[in-house]
Enzyme design. Structure first.
Site, PDB file in Angstrom:
ATOM      1  N   ARG A 231      39.258  45.238  43.704  1.00 10.35           N
ATOM      2  CA  ARG A 231      40.150  46.373  43.992  1.00 10.35           C
ATOM      3  C   ARG A 231      41.110  46.085  45.143  1.00 10.35           C
ATOM      4  O   ARG A 231      41.545  46.981  45.859  1.00 10.35           O
ATOM      5  CB  ARG A 231      39.334  47.634  44.306  1.00 10.35           C
ATOM      6  N   SER A 232      41.457  44.828  45.330  1.00 12.21           N
ATOM      7  CA  SER A 232      42.378  44.463  46.411  1.00 12.21           C
ATOM      8  C   SER A 232      43.833  44.685  46.028  1.00 12.21           C
ATOM      9  O   SER A 232      44.706  44.716  46.891  1.00 12.21           O
ATOM     10  CB  SER A 232      42.180  42.990  46.787  1.00 12.21           C
ATOM     11  N   ALA A 252      43.887  38.090  28.469  1.00 10.49           N
ATOM     12  CA  ALA A 252      42.694  38.748  29.001  1.00 10.49           C
ATOM     13  C   ALA A 252      41.485  37.875  28.702  1.00 10.49           C
ATOM     14  O   ALA A 252      41.147  37.648  27.538  1.00 10.49           O
ATOM     15  CB  ALA A 252      42.532  40.125  28.378  1.00 10.49           C
ATOM     16  N   HIS A 270      44.651  48.928  32.819  1.00  4.65           N
ATOM     17  CA  HIS A 270      45.494  47.725  32.874  1.00  4.65           C
ATOM     18  C   HIS A 270      46.597  47.793  31.821  1.00  4.65           C
ATOM     19  O   HIS A 270      47.756  47.466  32.099  1.00  4.65           O
ATOM     20  CB  HIS A 270      44.635  46.474  32.637  1.00  4.65           C
ATOM     21  N   ARG A 271      46.255  48.224  30.615  1.00  9.24           N
ATOM     22  CA  ARG A 271      47.250  48.277  29.546  1.00  9.24           C
ATOM     23  C   ARG A 271      48.336  49.299  29.832  1.00  9.24           C
ATOM     24  O   ARG A 271      49.508  49.086  29.517  1.00  9.24           O
ATOM     25  CB  ARG A 271      46.555  48.592  28.219  1.00  9.24           C
TER      26      ARG A 271
END
Length: 398
Positions: A231-232, A252, A270-271
């Protein structure tokens, strides 16, 4: 054709009035920006903004020779005082062309949002495209050859740049200058770095540019490794670096996990972030993709690729690891690193940085940590640029 940028900021300027955000607080000196306005050959003014006459004088120019003032978008706020002798501002209807006494031809380009873009061609044939804030051409734009310069809102609309590239209106020689800069991107070096990632640049207010003159365009790294913890913001950073390019292939390496709702939600997020023109491939066979010619690749991520590779060689079992698994993994990672070294495609790769935390309790987990560290180091040695993302901030390591 000579172009002077009297301002390069958003319609409200930068810093915004009474805004306490960090970007506005640091937008001082050369990083402060007036609302965007362009002076072309001292004869054409694109967008009339407060203080335009003073800005021109500071840049060593005068508005006395301006014969046409054109607006690109609705201007909110108080009326702008018209400097003495300046023609009344107007807009050209979409698709129509205006020829100025100076010899410039100006064609209005329809936008996908309120506003008008302008294609300006000099008597010598040099071509400039100027787009309003938040706008992209609504239809086909360009012509027989790419524009010499495009001045646009590249921060908020990198997809507009991607569209121009797709239609051949922008190529590797086009000078792309970002304007309408607001506080949604950090000032200074960070803005320059983000824009250079997809071939654009930013200049200070008052800069004069020669349209069509040779200059080195920003050097877009062909191979980039983006590292970071959980989560950076590393995936967002990687996606941002290719946002200005069409036909990106998103690779992916995680695959599908039937019945895992949380994983499905991750994939969905993400999509949703990715442009609709991007194509997705779910595979861990990266070497063949790297060997092919084609559009840029975004590979997310090496940690999941390594998990698959370790599964294949039985690396989690101590006996299998010692009896050939380690050697098999070395060969597979060497194949991948060699493919990265030889590739001619633009590639952005995401990987986790897991070596800074606690020591894992199990031998298999420690093995994974060690192998990922080695893989990241080998991969980084083949990349022109390496970034480390911490708390959403990208640090350039190379």
């Amino acid at each position: 054709m000579e172009l002077t940028l009297l301002g390069t900021g958003a319609p409200t300027g930068l810093p915004r009035p009474d805004c306490p955000c960090a970007t506005c607080a640091t937008a001082r000196g050369t990083h402060a920006r007036a609302a965007t306005a362009l002076l072309v050959d001292n004869a054409l003014l694109l967008d009339l903004t407060p203080g335009a006459a003073l800005a021109a004088a500071r840049a060593g120019h005068s508005l006395g020779g301006v014969r046409q003032v054109l607006l690109t978008h609705p201007h909110d706020g108080p009326p702008v005082e018209l400097p003495p002798g300046l023609p009344r501002a107007g807009r050209v209807p979409d698709g129509q062309e205006l020829t100025l006494i100076s010899g410039h031809r100006v064609r209005a380009v329809a936008m996908d949002s309120p506003g008008t873009g302008y294609e300006v061609t000099s008597a010598e044939g040099n071509r400039l495209l100027y787009l309003p804030p938040g706008g992209a051409p609504a239809g086909d734009s360009g012509g027989a050859r790419p524009y010499d310069m495009v001045v646009m809102d590249a921060v908020r609309r990198p997809d507009a740049l991607a569209g121009l590239r797709m239609r051949g209106a922008v190529d590797a020689t086009t000078d792309v200058v970002a304007v309408h800069l607001d506080h949604d991107v950090p000032a200074g070096a960070e803005a320059e770095r983000r824009l250079a990632a997809f071939g654009a640049r930013v200049v200070p207010d008052g800069t004069t540019l020669v349209v069509g003159a040779y200059r080195e365009v920003p050097d877009v790294p062909r191979r980039t490794l983006v590292l970071g913890g959980a989560r950076s913001g590393k995936s967002v950073e990687a996606e941002r670096r290719l946002a200005g390019f069409p036909d990106v292939v998103y690779v992916a390496t995680g695959g599908r996990r039937d019945g895992d709702r949380e994983w499905a939600e991750r994939i969905g997020l993400h999509r949703e972030r990715r442009p609709g023109s991007w194509r997705t491939e779910e595979t861990c066979e990266l070497a063949p993709l790297l060997a092919e010619h084609g559009p840029p690749l975004l590979i997310d991520c090496l940690a999941l690729w390594l998990t698959d590779a370790m599964d294949r060689v039985g690396a989690w079992d101590d006996e299998k690891w010692a009896s050939g698994g380690q050697q098999a993994l070395r060969e597979r990672t060497a194949e991948l690193v060699g493919a990265v070294r030889a590739t001619r495609r633009t590639v952005v790769v995401v990987s986790n940085e897991v070596g800074s935390g606690i020591v894992p309790a199990s031998a298999g987990s420690r093995r994974f940590r060690d192998e990922l560290g080695r893989l990241n180091a080998a991969f980084a040695s083949e990349c022109e640029q390496v970034l480390l993302v911490v708390a959403g901030q990208a640090l350039v390591l190379r």
